[in-house]
Every structure is written in C-alpha cells, then in structure tokens.
Design a protein around this motif. Structure first.
Motif, PDB file in Angstrom:
ATOM      1  N   ALA A 247      44.078  23.311  53.416  1.00 33.75           N
ATOM      2  CA  ALA A 247      44.882  24.507  53.153  1.00 33.75           C
ATOM      3  C   ALA A 247      45.301  25.209  54.441  1.00 33.75           C
ATOM      4  O   ALA A 247      46.381  25.805  54.520  1.00 33.75           O
ATOM      5  CB  ALA A 247      44.089  25.470  52.275  1.00 33.75           C
ATOM      6  N   SER A 248      44.477  25.123  55.472  1.00 32.77           N
ATOM      7  CA  SER A 248      44.729  25.914  56.679  1.00 32.77           C
ATOM      8  C   SER A 248      45.716  25.256  57.651  1.00 32.77           C
ATOM      9  O   SER A 248      46.086  25.863  58.652  1.00 32.77           O
ATOM     10  CB  SER A 248      43.400  26.168  57.400  1.00 32.77           C
TER      11      SER A 248
ATOM     12  N   ARG B  48      46.870  20.674  50.070  1.00 34.36           N
ATOM     13  CA  ARG B  48      48.239  20.315  50.467  1.00 34.36           C
ATOM     14  C   ARG B  48      48.403  18.804  50.332  1.00 34.36           C
ATOM     15  O   ARG B  48      48.139  18.058  51.280  1.00 34.36           O
ATOM     16  CB  ARG B  48      48.512  20.732  51.918  1.00 34.36           C
TER      17      ARG B  48
ATOM     18  N   PRO C  93      48.499  25.519  48.089  1.00 34.42           N
ATOM     19  CA  PRO C  93      47.392  26.187  47.388  1.00 34.42           C
ATOM     20  C   PRO C  93      47.807  27.321  46.464  1.00 34.42           C
ATOM     21  O   PRO C  93      47.258  27.451  45.379  1.00 34.42           O
ATOM     22  CB  PRO C  93      46.504  26.686  48.527  1.00 34.42           C
TER      23      PRO C  93
ATOM     24  N   THR D 111      51.163  33.125  50.120  1.00 31.22           N
ATOM     25  CA  THR D 111      50.221  32.830  51.207  1.00 31.22           C
ATOM     26  C   THR D 111      51.050  32.463  52.439  1.00 31.22           C
ATOM     27  O   THR D 111      52.155  31.931  52.309  1.00 31.22           O
ATOM     28  CB  THR D 111      49.275  31.664  50.835  1.00 31.22           C
ATOM     29  N   PRO D 112      50.517  32.769  53.628  1.00 31.40           N
ATOM     30  CA  PRO D 112      51.386  32.687  54.810  1.00 31.40           C
ATOM     31  C   PRO D 112      51.839  31.283  55.192  1.00 31.40           C
ATOM     32  O   PRO D 112      53.016  31.054  55.477  1.00 31.40           O
ATOM     33  CB  PRO D 112      50.535  33.318  55.915  1.00 31.40           C
ATOM     34  N   VAL D 113      50.890  30.328  55.226  1.00 32.93           N
ATOM     35  CA  VAL D 113      51.265  28.975  55.664  1.00 32.93           C
ATOM     36  C   VAL D 113      52.269  28.367  54.672  1.00 32.93           C
ATOM     37  O   VAL D 113      53.290  27.781  55.061  1.00 32.93           O
ATOM     38  CB  VAL D 113      50.002  28.080  55.804  1.00 32.93           C
ATOM     39  N   CYS D 114      51.992  28.544  53.380  1.00 29.44           N
ATOM     40  CA  CYS D 114      52.887  28.001  52.351  1.00 29.44           C
ATOM     41  C   CYS D 114      54.287  28.572  52.483  1.00 29.44           C
ATOM     42  O   CYS D 114      55.288  27.872  52.284  1.00 29.44           O
ATOM     43  CB  CYS D 114      52.361  28.329  50.962  1.00 29.44           C
TER      44      CYS D 114
HETATM   45  C1  BEZ Z   1      48.265  29.612  53.317  1.00 27.75           C
HETATM   46  O1  BEZ Z   1      49.023  28.937  52.648  1.00 27.75           O
HETATM   47  O2  BEZ Z   1      48.687  30.395  54.137  1.00 27.75           O
HETATM   48  C2  BEZ Z   1      46.788  29.430  53.196  1.00 27.75           C
HETATM   49  C3  BEZ Z   1      46.261  29.064  51.970  1.00 27.75           C
HETATM   50  C4  BEZ Z   1      44.907  28.940  51.848  1.00 27.75           C
HETATM   51  C5  BEZ Z   1      44.071  29.152  52.950  1.00 27.75           C
HETATM   52  C6  BEZ Z   1      44.633  29.499  54.171  1.00 27.75           C
HETATM   53  C7  BEZ Z   1      46.004  29.646  54.295  1.00 27.75           C
END
Ligand code: BEZ
Length: 212
Positions: free
Chosen positions: A142-143, A123, A39, A43-46
């Motif tokens: 995204a989550s 994603r 996304p 960002t944390p997950v990415c």
């Molecule tokens: C993430 O990449 O951390 C993320 C992006 C969008 C929504 C939630 C988390």
C-alpha cells in the motif's frame, strides 16, 4: 477463490463502476486490459496513481489497452474522490473505477492479503491480453505507488512477443534490440528478421526491434 496464474483466463465478473455496470469480458472486447486495485478512496498515494493513469490514458489507448481501477469503496465515494483527483492532479478521469463494496472482484482476483490488511485491497495489477489471458501479475504494498512507465514497457514487450518471435532483455526499452526466441533456427532468421542479427552465443541472438 482459486489462485490466478499467468496464462489463465482472467475471471469474468459483473460490476458497478463509475461509468455504469460492466460485464468485464464484454467490456474488454478485443482490447488488452489493465485491471489495478488500490487500498481505498481519499488516500494520498492512490490519488497520485489514478491521476498518473489519467495522464497516460492516450498511451494505453495507442496500445489498444483499456484500463480499469478498483477499490472496495462505493460509487458515491468514488464520484466524490474523482473530483479531488481531477482537481489536484489536473486531469480528467477517462476510465472507470469499480465499486467493489462486497469485495466480490477483490476476492475473485485475490487482491486482499489478510496479513497485510484484512479489509483493503493491496496494489495489484493484472495485464490481460486480447485473448483474455493473464499476462502479468504484480503486487505492491500500500505504501509504494506503482511505476506506470514500467507497465507501459511491459505491455510493449508483451505485444512484441505476441506479434513476433522475440523476447526482450534486461532493462529493455522501446527501440532497443530484442532477443530472438530460442525456438527459431539460425537458418530461418533471415526470412523472419530481415534487419539481420547478432549471434553472441547460439542461445543469445539479438536483432533490431522488428516493428521500428
Ligand atoms: C495511500 O494510498 O496513500 C496509502 C494507502 C494505504 C497506506 C498508505 C498509503
């Protein structure tokens, strides 16, 4: 924008990346490819995903797969973010990230799903074969961070199918028995699968993994 389906030629494009301008098909050369979008930068997950792919880089290389990431942020942002990824995930990022600020690639590959988010890419993952055909499409929210062990598992399965007349059963892992394609007649099995086979039903025939 046309829908991309399995078996289609992966659309070609020219794009700016953190490793210079690329023409996608030329960049792929004779390799397989994984194109994955996320996304947004910072960002944390990415951050964990890109770090994981950097850690798995040699596994992709072993399988002759080139990996490339994409987000709709610009080059300067990507370069700054890479520093964070390298610092926090303890990696060196060896693969390029596409800076798709104009969303040209995102639109070409249908990576923006307006009812999820009208600005950012979801994603998406595309596995592309050495023949430039799309072999797998995945779409994650995204989550949810993706499982890159599963991507390697699918690549192993796809490459077995490309090289032998086999498919892989549920939850197959590298080294497990595989399924002989229904198009192979019983009488042709010994020549093609000298390790033997187990005929459970006429349509369900298992054989040891041919390349082990
Ligand atoms: C993430 O990449 O951390 C993320 C992006 C969008 C929504 C939630 C988390």
């Amino acid at each position: 924008m046309a829908t991309i389906r399995l078996g289609d030629i992966a659309p070609d494009f020219k794009a700016e990346t953190t490793q210079g301008t690329i023409q996608f098909h030329e960049w792929l050369g004779d390799s397989w490819g994984v194109l994955f979008s996320h996304p947004s930068d910072f960002t944390p997950v990415c951050t964990t995903e890109l770090g994981t792919v950097a850690n798995y880089f040699s596994e992709f290389q072993k399988r002759n797969v080139k990996v490339i990431a994409l987000s709709v942020d610009g080059l300067e942002s990507h370069h700054n973010w890479i520093k964070d990824i390298e610092e926090t995930q303890n990696v060196t990022l060896q693969y390029p990230i596409i800076a798709d600020e104009n969303k040209e690639v995102a639109n070409l590959y249908d990576m923006i799903h307006p009812n999820a988010n009208d600005t950012f890419t979801v994603r998406s993952v595309f596995i592309i074969g050495a023949d430039k055909k799309v072999k797998l499409i995945l779409t994650y929210p995204a989550s949810t961070g993706r499982n890159f062990d599963e991507l390697l598992r699918v690549i192993d399965s796809l490459q077995l199918t490309a090289n032998y007349s086999v498919a892989t059963p549920a939850n197959w892992k590298d080294g497990d028995d595989v399924v002989i394609s229904p198009s192979i007649k019983d009488e042709d099995i010994p020549a093609k699968f000298p390790k033997g086979f187990n005929r459970i039903k006429y349509y369900l025939r298992l054989t040891p993994q041919p390349n082990k």
